[in-house]
Design a protein around this motif. Structure first.
Motif, PDB file in Angstrom:
ATOM      1  N   LEU A 177     -29.488 102.646  -6.558  1.00 38.82           N
ATOM      2  CA  LEU A 177     -30.939 102.649  -6.391  1.00 38.82           C
ATOM      3  C   LEU A 177     -31.458 104.079  -6.334  1.00 38.82           C
ATOM      4  O   LEU A 177     -30.793 104.973  -5.828  1.00 38.82           O
ATOM      5  CB  LEU A 177     -31.312 101.960  -5.085  1.00 38.82           C
ATOM      6  N   ASN A 203     -33.890 105.634  -4.378  1.00 38.38           N
ATOM      7  CA  ASN A 203     -34.686 105.291  -3.210  1.00 38.38           C
ATOM      8  C   ASN A 203     -34.965 106.546  -2.393  1.00 38.38           C
ATOM      9  O   ASN A 203     -34.075 107.101  -1.788  1.00 38.38           O
ATOM     10  CB  ASN A 203     -33.904 104.253  -2.376  1.00 38.38           C
ATOM     11  N   ARG A 244     -34.600 109.569   3.029  1.00 39.45           N
ATOM     12  CA  ARG A 244     -33.832 109.277   1.827  1.00 39.45           C
ATOM     13  C   ARG A 244     -34.307 110.158   0.684  1.00 39.45           C
ATOM     14  O   ARG A 244     -35.498 110.407   0.546  1.00 39.45           O
ATOM     15  CB  ARG A 244     -34.040 107.827   1.408  1.00 39.45           C
ATOM     16  N   PRO A 280     -27.405 100.648   2.970  1.00 39.66           N
ATOM     17  CA  PRO A 280     -28.489  99.963   2.250  1.00 39.66           C
ATOM     18  C   PRO A 280     -29.597  99.514   3.192  1.00 39.66           C
ATOM     19  O   PRO A 280     -29.375  99.417   4.379  1.00 39.66           O
ATOM     20  CB  PRO A 280     -27.794  98.764   1.631  1.00 39.66           C
TER      21      PRO A 280
HETATM   22  C1  LIG Z   1     -35.254 101.901   0.253  1.00 42.01           C
HETATM   23  O1  LIG Z   1     -34.508 101.676   1.418  1.00 42.01           O
HETATM   24  C2  LIG Z   1     -35.240 101.148   2.498  1.00 42.01           C
HETATM   25  C3  LIG Z   1     -34.331 101.017   3.686  1.00 42.01           C
HETATM   26  O2  LIG Z   1     -33.169 100.335   3.369  1.00 42.01           O
HETATM   27  C4  LIG Z   1     -35.851  99.818   2.099  1.00 42.01           C
HETATM   28  O3  LIG Z   1     -36.650  99.337   3.162  1.00 42.01           O
HETATM   29  C5  LIG Z   1     -36.681 100.002   0.860  1.00 42.01           C
HETATM   30  O4  LIG Z   1     -37.167  98.753   0.418  1.00 42.01           O
HETATM   31  C6  LIG Z   1     -35.871 100.631  -0.238  1.00 42.01           C
HETATM   32  N1  LIG Z   1     -36.696 100.879  -1.405  1.00 42.01           N
HETATM   33  C7  LIG Z   1     -36.405 100.399  -2.603  1.00 42.01           C
HETATM   34  C8  LIG Z   1     -37.301 100.821  -3.704  1.00 42.01           C
HETATM   35  O5  LIG Z   1     -35.442  99.695  -2.780  1.00 42.01           O
END
Ligand SMILES: *[C@@H]1O[C@H](CO)[C@@H](O)[C@H](O)[C@H]1NC(C)=O
Ligand SMILES: *[C@@H]1O[C@H](CO)[C@@H](O)[C@H](O)[C@H]1NC(C)=O
Ligand SMILES: *[C@@H]1O[C@H](CO)[C@@H](O)[C@H](O)[C@H]1NC(C)=O
Ligand SMILES: *[C@@H]1O[C@H](CO)[C@@H](O)[C@H](O)[C@H]1NC(C)=O
Ligand SMILES: *[C@@H]1O[C@H](CO)[C@@H](O)[C@H](O)[C@H]1NC(C)=O
Ligand SMILES: *[C@@H]1O[C@H](CO)[C@@H](O)[C@H](O)[C@H]1NC(C)=O
Length: 288
Positions: A245, A247, A265, A288
């Protein structure tokens, strides 16, 4: 004597009380004003404080390298001995100092897309040596060839080219060559039009990273600078599971109003993955 001691004390007390009341009123008002200003100025659009700092990163961003120097190349090549390495570093480069290019706002999705021109300037004061420091390392071209061409006939041809170019499993290269590229003598002999320059980050100067598409924070300031897509995709298609991901931000900036308990992140295109930091300042991989 217009004012005696008592009179002075009373005046002082009255002024103090008035200021305390004013302070009590103004403190929440001030907080509100500050929050409002930050919410406005942190948006990534023309005219805000954040935008100016974001287009051309206001703080200096460094990237550091540590190299493993092979201590016993002969023993490994001749006797298949266990490899012995010695870590040397840091070697520091200033990166991300070039202004972002092709900045395009998308008012519908509240995102802004851009390209990040790459550049790296060696920083001697933050390094243990110079760019000319030399290391014994794996010969990348020689090591990769048998994996790319499993056919034994082609391997035989390649082997003769390797010998002819006096290449072997290990090579001595400067830091500059290893990172930014060198002409490989073995690949130079290959009678096909292939790229003969090898380097961990080759090519880097005059290349562009991206396209990045990040949230501009206009609708939700807690999302500002967080990457929506990289090269048009939300996943890297490189790692399995959550590592794949994209993220977080690009680590150059983060949304405002962050709590100490929050995990920051970010995504680094150079290592082709996301990672994160906790407030304790220890560096760890993301859950995650
Ligand atoms: C990124 O990680 C956070 C924490 O795990 C999560 O809440 C969020 O949905 C994630 N974003 C994406 C785009 O997956
Ligand atoms: C390889 O091993 C042999 C026998 O142990 C030793 O005599 C020789 O010096 C070794 N060669 C290298 C390059 O270390
Ligand atoms: C960036 O913008 C310029 C000028 O608009 C355009 O010529 C160029 O193709 C764009 N670069 C990329 C990679 O989209
Ligand atoms: C890349 O560009 C920077 C800035 O112009 C320069 O200092 C550096 O030496 C260049 N690196 C290479 C490998 O050409
Ligand atoms: C590194 O080597 C190059 C070429 O030999 C030389 O021009 C340069 O001055 C050297 N740099 C340092 C810092 O020693
Ligand atoms: C991206 O990776 C996540 C986590 O592995 C997965 O749930 C999701 O379906 C992937 N999305 C795409 C578009 O491949």
């Amino acid at each position: 004597m217009g004012c005696n001691r008592n009179c002075g004390l009373i005046t002082g007390a009255v002024i103090g009380a008035v200021l305390a009341v004013l302070g009590g009123i103004l403190m929440p008002v001030g907080d509100m004003l500050i929050q409002k200003t930050i919410k406005k100025e942190a948006v990534l659009e023309e005219g805000t404080i954040a935008f100016k700092n974001w287009v051309k990163t206001g703080t200096e961003v460094y990237r550091q390298f540590w190299i493993f120097d092979v201590q016993n190349p002969e023993e490994v090549a001749v006797n298949s001995s266990r490899i012995k390495v010695k870590q040397k570093g840091p070697y520091t480069y200033r990166v991300r100092y070039l202004a972002k290019a092709n900045i395009t706002q998308d008012p519908e999705t509240h995102t802004v897309s851009f390209l990040q021109p790459n550049g790296a300037i060696f920083e001697p004061s933050l390094s243990v040596g110079t760019e000319n420091d030399t290391f014994t390392v794996l010969n990348l071209a020689v090591a990769a060839a048998p994996h790319l061409y499993p056919n034994s006939f082609i391997q035989g041809v390649l082997n003769s080219l390797i010998k002819k170019s006096k290449s072997s499993m290990f090579q001595r290269r400067t830091l500059k060559e290893l990172l930014w590229g060198y002409q490989d003598p073995f690949l130079n002999l290959v009678p096909y039009p292939i790229s003969t320059t090898v380097g961990v980050f080759y090519p880097y100067n005059n290349t562009l990273d991206g396209v990045y598409k990040v949230y501009n924070g206009k609708d939700d300031i807690s999302k500002v600078a967080i990457i929506d897509t990289y090269k048009g995709k939300k996943n890297l298609s490189y790692w399995l599971s959550y590592c794949d991901l994209i993220n977080g931000t690009d680590a150059a900036s983060f949304p405002p109003f962050i709590e100490k308990t929050q995990v920051l992140r970010f995504f680094s295109s150079d290592i082709c993955r996301k990672t994160c930091i906790h407030f304790t300042s220890s560096f760890s991989t993301c859950k995650p």
